[in-house]
Motif scaffolding. Structure first.
Motif, PDB file in Angstrom:
ATOM      1  N   GLU A   1      67.103 111.840  54.857  1.00  0.00           N
ATOM      2  CA  GLU A   1      67.164 113.237  55.290  1.00  0.00           C
ATOM      3  C   GLU A   1      67.981 113.331  56.582  1.00  0.00           C
ATOM      4  OE1 GLU A   1      63.439 115.189  55.435  1.00  0.00           O
ATOM      5  OE2 GLU A   1      63.070 114.987  53.289  1.00  0.00           O
ATOM      6  N   SER A   2      69.185 112.817  56.525  1.00  0.00           N
ATOM      7  CA  SER A   2      70.127 112.934  57.638  1.00  0.00           C
ATOM      8  C   SER A   2      71.539 112.679  57.124  1.00  0.00           C
ATOM      9  CB  SER A   2      69.781 111.970  58.768  1.00  0.00           C
ATOM     10  OG  SER A   2      69.979 110.630  58.334  1.00  0.00           O
ATOM     11  N   ILE A   3      72.519 113.078  57.905  1.00  0.00           N
ATOM     12  CA  ILE A   3      73.931 112.864  57.571  1.00  0.00           C
ATOM     13  C   ILE A   3      74.562 112.069  58.707  1.00  0.00           C
ATOM     14  CG2 ILE A   3      76.142 113.989  57.054  1.00  0.00           C
ATOM     15  CD1 ILE A   3      74.524 116.458  56.181  1.00  0.00           C
ATOM     16  N   VAL A   4      75.270 111.006  58.348  1.00  0.00           N
ATOM     17  CA  VAL A   4      75.910 110.149  59.352  1.00  0.00           C
ATOM     18  C   VAL A   4      77.419 110.332  59.252  1.00  0.00           C
ATOM     19  CG1 VAL A   4      76.253 107.804  60.200  1.00  0.00           C
ATOM     20  CG2 VAL A   4      74.030 108.477  59.254  1.00  0.00           C
ATOM     21  N   LEU A   5      78.042 110.739  60.353  1.00  0.00           N
ATOM     22  CA  LEU A   5      79.497 110.912  60.429  1.00  0.00           C
ATOM     23  C   LEU A   5      80.059 109.820  61.339  1.00  0.00           C
ATOM     24  CD1 LEU A   5      77.996 113.950  60.644  1.00  0.00           C
ATOM     25  CD2 LEU A   5      80.358 114.686  60.354  1.00  0.00           C
ATOM     26  N   LYS A   6      81.097 109.125  60.889  1.00  0.00           N
ATOM     27  CA  LYS A   6      81.668 107.999  61.635  1.00  0.00           C
ATOM     28  C   LYS A   6      83.096 108.335  62.061  1.00  0.00           C
ATOM     29  CE  LYS A   6      80.630 103.863  60.255  1.00  0.00           C
ATOM     30  NZ  LYS A   6      80.606 102.565  59.506  1.00  0.00           N
ATOM     31  N   PHE A   7      83.428 108.008  63.349  1.00  0.00           N
ATOM     32  CA  PHE A   7      84.745 108.295  63.912  1.00  0.00           C
ATOM     33  C   PHE A   7      85.290 107.058  64.614  1.00  0.00           C
ATOM     34  CE2 PHE A   7      82.250 112.147  63.730  1.00  0.00           C
ATOM     35  CZ  PHE A   7      83.122 113.082  63.188  1.00  0.00           C
ATOM     36  N   ARG A   8      86.629 107.018  64.821  1.00  0.00           N
ATOM     37  CA  ARG A   8      87.270 105.891  65.503  1.00  0.00           C
ATOM     38  C   ARG A   8      87.206 106.045  67.019  1.00  0.00           C
ATOM     39  NH1 ARG A   8      90.158 102.483  62.291  1.00  0.00           N
ATOM     40  NH2 ARG A   8      90.789 103.259  60.231  1.00  0.00           N
TER      41      ARG A   8
ATOM     42  N   LEU B   1      72.131 117.549  66.275  1.00  0.00           N
ATOM     43  CA  LEU B   1      73.087 116.435  66.345  1.00  0.00           C
ATOM     44  C   LEU B   1      72.636 115.409  67.386  1.00  0.00           C
ATOM     45  CD1 LEU B   1      76.458 118.442  66.260  1.00  0.00           C
ATOM     46  CD2 LEU B   1      75.089 117.615  64.339  1.00  0.00           C
ATOM     47  N   ARG B   2      72.800 114.139  67.017  1.00  0.00           N
ATOM     48  CA  ARG B   2      72.511 113.042  67.946  1.00  0.00           C
ATOM     49  C   ARG B   2      73.660 112.051  67.902  1.00  0.00           C
ATOM     50  NH1 ARG B   2      69.745 108.119  67.812  1.00  0.00           N
ATOM     51  NH2 ARG B   2      69.282 108.384  65.587  1.00  0.00           N
ATOM     52  N   GLU B   3      74.237 111.752  69.067  1.00  0.00           N
ATOM     53  CA  GLU B   3      75.385 110.851  69.154  1.00  0.00           C
ATOM     54  C   GLU B   3      74.913 109.409  69.320  1.00  0.00           C
ATOM     55  OE1 GLU B   3      78.188 112.171  72.070  1.00  0.00           O
ATOM     56  OE2 GLU B   3      77.816 114.297  71.609  1.00  0.00           O
ATOM     57  N   ASP B   4      75.669 108.469  68.717  1.00  0.00           N
ATOM     58  CA  ASP B   4      75.283 107.058  68.744  1.00  0.00           C
ATOM     59  C   ASP B   4      76.547 106.207  68.645  1.00  0.00           C
ATOM     60  OD1 ASP B   4      73.752 104.791  68.790  1.00  0.00           O
ATOM     61  OD2 ASP B   4      73.314 104.822  66.635  1.00  0.00           O
TER      62      ASP B   4
ATOM     63  N   ALA C   1      73.251 113.899  61.982  1.00  0.00           N
ATOM     64  CA  ALA C   1      72.929 115.332  61.875  1.00  0.00           C
ATOM     65  C   ALA C   1      71.686 115.517  61.007  1.00  0.00           C
ATOM     66  CB  ALA C   1      74.104 116.096  61.278  1.00  0.00           C
ATOM     67  N   GLN C   2      70.751 116.307  61.502  1.00  0.00           N
ATOM     68  CA  GLN C   2      69.526 116.635  60.758  1.00  0.00           C
ATOM     69  C   GLN C   2      69.246 118.121  60.864  1.00  0.00           C
ATOM     70  OE1 GLN C   2      66.699 113.813  62.608  1.00  0.00           O
ATOM     71  NE2 GLN C   2      66.368 112.985  60.556  1.00  0.00           N
ATOM     72  N   LEU C   3      68.645 118.674  59.829  1.00  0.00           N
ATOM     73  CA  LEU C   3      68.253 120.084  59.856  1.00  0.00           C
ATOM     74  C   LEU C   3      67.042 120.266  60.759  1.00  0.00           C
ATOM     75  CD1 LEU C   3      68.590 120.865  56.056  1.00  0.00           C
ATOM     76  CD2 LEU C   3      69.989 121.863  57.867  1.00  0.00           C
ATOM     77  N   ASN C   4      67.015 121.384  61.502  1.00  0.00           N
ATOM     78  CA  ASN C   4      65.850 121.631  62.360  1.00  0.00           C
ATOM     79  C   ASN C   4      64.639 122.022  61.526  1.00  0.00           C
ATOM     80  OD1 ASN C   4      66.093 124.438  61.773  1.00  0.00           O
ATOM     81  ND2 ASN C   4      67.561 124.688  63.441  1.00  0.00           N
ATOM     82  N   GLU C   5      63.466 122.018  62.160  1.00  0.00           N
ATOM     83  CA  GLU C   5      62.212 122.238  61.435  1.00  0.00           C
ATOM     84  C   GLU C   5      62.143 123.629  60.802  1.00  0.00           C
ATOM     85  OE1 GLU C   5      58.891 121.414  63.892  1.00  0.00           O
ATOM     86  OE2 GLU C   5      59.374 119.293  64.177  1.00  0.00           O
ATOM     87  N   VAL C   6      62.689 124.612  61.501  1.00  0.00           N
ATOM     88  CA  VAL C   6      62.647 125.991  60.971  1.00  0.00           C
ATOM     89  C   VAL C   6      63.429 126.075  59.668  1.00  0.00           C
ATOM     90  CG1 VAL C   6      63.293 128.380  61.403  1.00  0.00           C
ATOM     91  CG2 VAL C   6      62.343 126.990  63.253  1.00  0.00           C
ATOM     92  N   THR C   7      64.624 125.493  59.645  1.00  0.00           N
ATOM     93  CA  THR C   7      65.457 125.538  58.442  1.00  0.00           C
ATOM     94  C   THR C   7      64.817 124.763  57.302  1.00  0.00           C
ATOM     95  OG1 THR C   7      67.418 125.672  59.847  1.00  0.00           O
ATOM     96  CG2 THR C   7      67.763 125.090  57.540  1.00  0.00           C
ATOM     97  N   VAL C   8      64.216 123.595  57.612  1.00  0.00           N
ATOM     98  CA  VAL C   8      63.535 122.803  56.583  1.00  0.00           C
ATOM     99  C   VAL C   8      62.407 123.618  55.955  1.00  0.00           C
ATOM    100  CG1 VAL C   8      62.063 120.789  56.183  1.00  0.00           C
ATOM    101  CG2 VAL C   8      64.129 120.558  57.560  1.00  0.00           C
ATOM    102  N   GLY C   9      61.609 124.284  56.801  1.00  0.00           N
ATOM    103  CA  GLY C   9      60.520 125.112  56.277  1.00  0.00           C
ATOM    104  C   GLY C   9      61.020 126.254  55.422  1.00  0.00           C
ATOM    105  N   GLU C  10      62.113 126.905  55.851  1.00  0.00           N
ATOM    106  CA  GLU C  10      62.676 128.015  55.078  1.00  0.00           C
ATOM    107  C   GLU C  10      63.224 127.536  53.743  1.00  0.00           C
ATOM    108  OE1 GLU C  10      65.550 129.718  57.653  1.00  0.00           O
ATOM    109  OE2 GLU C  10      64.096 130.896  58.815  1.00  0.00           O
ATOM    110  N   LEU C  11      63.863 126.363  53.720  1.00  0.00           N
ATOM    111  CA  LEU C  11      64.400 125.829  52.467  1.00  0.00           C
ATOM    112  C   LEU C  11      63.284 125.547  51.465  1.00  0.00           C
ATOM    113  CD1 LEU C  11      67.159 123.367  53.745  1.00  0.00           C
ATOM    114  CD2 LEU C  11      67.520 125.371  52.305  1.00  0.00           C
TER     115      LEU C  11
END
Length: 617
Positions: A173-180, A201-204, A214-224
């Protein structure tokens, strides 16, 4: 003067009693097994339909009690359930999908009662017979599908902003985006935050790359999850309407479950297949620019994907979907005029028609495929336990060359007759937002339902007889008055339930039985008060007056506390508990009315203005 009622009170009691008797009467006449036939948006039930159905039943020697035709459709009454079920299959085979044929129980009350809108109570599944399902919505699939959409959306966003990325993948339940580079990642963070504020969003930094999680916030998860559940309830209601079920119950239970009750339906296999199916369609272009053999050898083009046709033949399709099943506004099954084979005729909404027209206009003489997608529920053994799983099945059912620009209406082929009918039904009703699992199922036969009615009625009669005899023995003449009030109370309970068109279930009958016992509680308090006053040396007239006045507060306190408990049961309870709470609440209110005002009026008729030395109490 003591113990006198003004005329308006007697008139009020007479009106209440008259209305109660009228609206309780339809329940005495019972109901007939019936079939209700109604038209669709393209058809109408008329005298021609009536003549066709009547001829069909006569030719098959099915006895009919009565056939009625009105503005809403046609109602056919039968003598027994066997004739009803036999006729249903015959009529559906002849009328086809152009009409809705529903099993029903039609009131046998005379027309003058129907003219007053006096109708019998609805009978619950345990009294009428039918199917009960408890369904659970697969919310994990809802979230997985949501993240899959966000992966595609983020790819499109970064391409539009010309931000180069190494990869975008979904991990749980997250999306990982990779950059150079870090500065490129910072650009992506700004673009995503401005376009998708619901993503946290959380940078690493790891493995020499710069990442964004990237993860959806709790409000959006509940609405979905809530939206998926509500959409499934709506879709199931549409599907049940397509099945032709009269008076179904489809309601949410908790955060992820749905209760479905189908009165009169006995075909469990068909009901389960239609309810749990998540069939939909995707329209994709066939990839003719790349080699199918290379794709089979492992060199799969980045914008394409391998599928299989029903005969097992592989086909290379483009990943880009032209339209999906949610753009379909109507569907019907029939036969192709050229080939004579089964076909599904499809209507699209405005956006779907535009997308289809634009694609087909640019790709005339190129092949397009129809992908049939279904989530199948399966049970398998894991460590000795049965686990329900959902398996996604995707197959190409049709590949055809685009000969002209498609409009709002077109057809697809490649299915069997039964498959085309069920697919048309599912497309008309809409796709489920998420797969559902059947976690509980009950089938109640009509004979068992009738047995429950008989036993429930007997329990009310026996309980009432015991109370009547006790009151007669213990309170004599006053006990007889209480018994009359008890009978009126039962009539009023049935009348109110009928006026509200409440559904009577076995727990509801239990509530009525309990109310019969509780209904005389108020009279017991009043009569014992009168006895105390008589023992204190008061006159009969003053004892009656004091008995009613002094017992009133006690009666009110006892009934209000019970009423509060019944309201809490209704608010927090589900299904049968609600039925029990409804009948109990109505019984408390009517018993207070009959015990206080009803018995007082009868007693006043006999004692008002008279010199009485003794009371029959």
């Amino acid at each position: 003067m003591l113990n006198r009622y003004p005329l308006w009170k007697y008139l009020l009691l007479a009106v209440v009693l008259l209305v109660g008797v009228i609206y309780a009467l339809p329940n005495i006449y019972g109901s007939d097994p019936a079939i209700q036939i109604s038209g669709t948006r393209t058809t109408q039930v008329d005298m021609g339909t009536l003549s066709q159905v009547n001829s069909l039943l006569q030719s098959n020697q099915v006895p009919v009690r009565d056939i009625e035709l009105d503005a809403t459709g046609m109602m056919i009454r039968f003598n027994n359930v066997e004739d009803q079920l036999k006729s249903t299959d015959l009529i559906r085979s002849v009328l086809g999908e152009d009409y809705t044929v529903a099993l029903n129980l039609a009131s046998a009350a005379p027309p003058w009662l129907a003219g007053l809108n006096a109708r019998p109570m609805y009978l619950g599944l345990d009294l009428r017979g039918g199917l009960y399902f408890l369904l659970e919505v697969d919310t994990e699939t809802v979230m997985r599908q949501a993240y899959e959409r966000y992966v595609n959306d983020l790819r499109g966003l970064l391409r539009e902003k010309k931000i180069r990325y190494l990869s975008i993948i979904q991990q749980g339940e997250s999306i990982v985006l990779k950059f150079r580079k870090a500065e490129v990642r910072d650009q992506a963070v700004g673009a995503i935050k401005s376009g998708y504020r619901e993503l946290v969003l959380r940078e690493d930094d790891s493995d020499g790359a710069f990442l964004i999680q990237a993860q959806l916030n709790e409000v959006t998860v509940g609405e979905l999850k809530k939206g998926a559940l509500q959409q499934n309830v709506t879709t199931l209601r549409n599907r049940v309407n397509e099945l032709g079920v009269a008076e179904p119950v489809i309601q949410q239970q908790g955060d992820s479950r749905i209760v479905v009750q189908l009165p009169g339906i006995q075909d469990s296999a068909q009901a389960k297949r239609i309810l749990s199916a998540t069939a939909t369609l995707e329209f994709r272009l066939v990839d003719v620019e790349h080699s199918l053999q290379d794709a089979l050898a492992g060199k799969l083009p980045p914008g394409s994907r391998l599928y299989k046709e029903r005969n097992g033949k592989p086909v290379l399709l483009k990943k880009r979907v032209i339209i999906t099943g949610d753009r379909i506004t109507g569907a019907s099954s029939g036969f192709d005029q050229q080939s004579g084979g089964p076909a599904v005729f499809i209507n699209l909404d405005g956006a779907g028609a535009r997308a289809m027209a634009e694609t087909t206009k640019k790709n005339i003489k190129k092949p397009m495929a129809v992908v049939y997608i279904e989530h199948k529920n399966e049970a398998r053994e894991v460590n000795g336990k049965t686990v329900n799983t959902t398996r996604k099945v995707e197959e190409v059912i049709n590949v055809a060359t685009i000969q002209s620009v498609f409009s709002k209406r077109f057809q697809i082929t490649g299915l069997e007759v039964q498959e085309s009918r069920e697919l048309a039904l599912l497309l008309r009703a809409g796709a489920l937002a998420a797969p559902i699992r059947i976690i509980e199922e009950r089938t109640i036969g009509p004979s068992l339902g009738q047995d429950n009615i008989d036993k429930g009625t007997l329990s009310v009669i026996v309980g009432m007889l015991f109370v009547v005899v006790f009151m007669l023995i213990w309170y004599r003449g006053f006990g007889l008055v209480a018994d009359v009030a008890l009978l009126v109370n039962l009539v009023l309970i049935v009348a109110v339930l009928s006026m509200l068109q409440a559904t009577l279930t076995l727990p509801g009958i239990a509530g009525i039985v309990l109310t019969v016992g509780m209904a005389v509680d108020a009279n017991v308090l009043i009569f014992e008060r009168i006895r105390e006053e008589l023992r204190s040396g008061n006159t009969p007239q003053s004892s009656i007056n004091a008995g009613y006045e002094k017992a009133l507060s006690t009666i009110a306190d006892a009934n209000i506390t019970t009423l509060i408990a019944a309201v809490v049961l209704y608010i927090l309870g589900t299904g049968p508990i609600k039925g029990f709470a409804i009948t109990l609440s109505i019984g408390i209110l009517t018993s207070m009315f009959t015990a206080i005002m009803g018995t007082r009026s009868i007693i006043n008729l006999f004692v008002a203005g008279r010199k009485i030395k003794t009371l029959s109490i």
